[in-house]
Design an enzyme around this catalytic site. Structure first.
Site, PDB file in Angstrom:
ATOM      1  N   SER A 265      12.054  10.093   7.053  1.00 54.53           N
ATOM      2  CA  SER A 265      11.083  11.031   7.190  1.00 54.53           C
ATOM      3  C   SER A 265      11.716  12.518   7.351  1.00 54.53           C
ATOM      4  CB  SER A 265      10.108  10.621   8.233  1.00 54.53           C
ATOM      5  OG  SER A 265       9.259  11.848   8.495  1.00 54.53           O
TER       6      SER A 265
ATOM      7  N   TYR B 126       8.343   7.486  16.800  1.00 53.35           N
ATOM      8  CA  TYR B 126       8.677   7.304  15.404  1.00 53.35           C
ATOM      9  C   TYR B 126       9.858   8.295  14.940  1.00 53.35           C
ATOM     10  CZ  TYR B 126       7.576   8.430  10.475  1.00 53.35           C
ATOM     11  OH  TYR B 126       7.607   8.538   9.051  1.00 53.35           O
TER      12      TYR B 126
ATOM     13  N   ILE C 277       3.325   4.446  -0.337  1.00 56.71           N
ATOM     14  CA  ILE C 277       4.475   4.554  -1.078  1.00 56.71           C
ATOM     15  C   ILE C 277       4.932   3.467  -1.799  1.00 56.71           C
ATOM     16  CG2 ILE C 277       6.634   5.416  -0.832  1.00 56.71           C
ATOM     17  CD1 ILE C 277       5.844   7.544   1.402  1.00 56.71           C
TER      18      ILE C 277
ATOM     19  N   LYS D 279      13.324   7.046  13.360  1.00 57.63           N
ATOM     20  CA  LYS D 279      13.899   7.714  12.156  1.00 57.63           C
ATOM     21  C   LYS D 279      15.211   8.563  12.100  1.00 57.63           C
ATOM     22  CE  LYS D 279      10.366   6.399   9.401  1.00 57.63           C
ATOM     23  NZ  LYS D 279      10.607   5.564   8.704  1.00 57.63           N
TER      24      LYS D 279
ATOM     25  N   SER E 205       0.711  -1.352   0.026  1.00 57.83           N
ATOM     26  CA  SER E 205       0.155   0.152   0.001  1.00 57.83           C
ATOM     27  C   SER E 205       1.026   1.216  -0.071  1.00 57.83           C
ATOM     28  CB  SER E 205      -0.887   0.015   1.125  1.00 57.83           C
ATOM     29  OG  SER E 205      -0.056   0.094   2.627  1.00 57.83           O
TER      30      SER E 205
END
Length: 263
Positions: A140, A153, A17, A157, A15
């Site tokens: 990100s 998160y 990207i 990252k 799903s």
């Protein structure tokens, strides 16, 4: 784009990207390996590709990071080689630090960081043996600066940048390239699937994500960065300016986030 005759492995391909990348790359003369946890969703994406006979499906869970060596071997056996690994699989978060259980942080690190690192390490000897290869990792803009509700998160990252910058330095001698992709807001289901403080899914869309970059537009820009072997690229709308504000005007970024995000 110079993807002819290359074998490209995409994680998180069921799903968002990952799917958009698969559908776009299937227009080229290349082989694809699609991975995520969901076999049925991967098969559906495969059938939407232009040349499904040149697409292999390999389902596995990034959280099971101790099993990446046999997974990498299976991937290599699909077409005999891998030229590009796109580390796109991952999960996001929407919860305050004070409300977030430590098990949620562990899950974010297991999937977004350790799973990606373990898969990369499992494939690295193949690239070294061939004296070429490219690791593409979807981080990100939150891997460059932080925002409320995304503590775990952001932590995962940020960690990816530390690891892959080191890998790039150590294996430049082996002609191994590393490209870090830093999306801003992209209109996918990432917010709906984000973990809340107790580990449950948020299940609703964020306004910022809803108004983000169209996923097909994002995929095309990302593929250009891969083809040019960029070190690091920021793709989005005005939110990518946060990367530069963090570097040059960190107090202004802090002030802006307090007034625009923190309730």
């Amino acid at each position: 784009m110079n993807f002819n005759n290359k074998t490209i492995w995409i994680t998180g391909a069921s799903s968002g990207i990952g799917k958009a990348l698969a559908l776009t790359l299937s227009q080229y003369n290349c082989q694809l390996i699609l991975s995520s946890r969901r076999q049925d969703a991967l098969e559906a994406v495969k059938q939407q590709c232009k040349n499904p006979d040149r697409v292999a499906v390999l389902a596995f869970d990034l959280a099971d990071y101790n099993q990446m060596q046999p997974i990498a071997l299976k991937a290599i056996q699909c077409f005999g080689k891998i030229d590009v690994l796109i580390n796109n699989g991952g999960i996001s978060q929407r919860s305050l630090v004070i409300d977030t259980h430590i098990d949620v942080y562990k899950q974010l690190m297991d999937i977004d960081y350790l799973g990606t690192v373990a898969l990369t390490k499992a494939l690295l000897p193949h690239f070294v043996e061939r004296q070429r290869g490219q690791f593409v990792t979807v981080s990100s803009v939150m891997g460059k600066f932080s925002s409320p509700l995304r503590s775990g998160y952001c932590g995962a990252k940020h960690a990816l940048h530390g690891f892959f910058d080191t890998l790039r330095l150590e294996h430049d001698k082996n002609n191994i390239k590393v490209t870090m992709i830093c999306p801003g807001f992209v209109n996918t289901d990432v917010a709906r699937n984000a973990l809340t403080g107790d580990g449950s899914q948020q299940k609703h869309q964020d306004e910022s994500t809803q108004n983000g970059l169209d996923v097909d537009v994002f995929a095309k820009r990302m593929l250009k960065a891969i083809e040019k072997e960029k070190f690091e690229v920021y793709i989005g709308k005005t939110e990518v300016l946060g990367v530069y504000l963090k570097r040059f005007l960190p107090r202004f970024l802090h002030w802006y986030l307090l007034r625009s995000v923190v309730k």
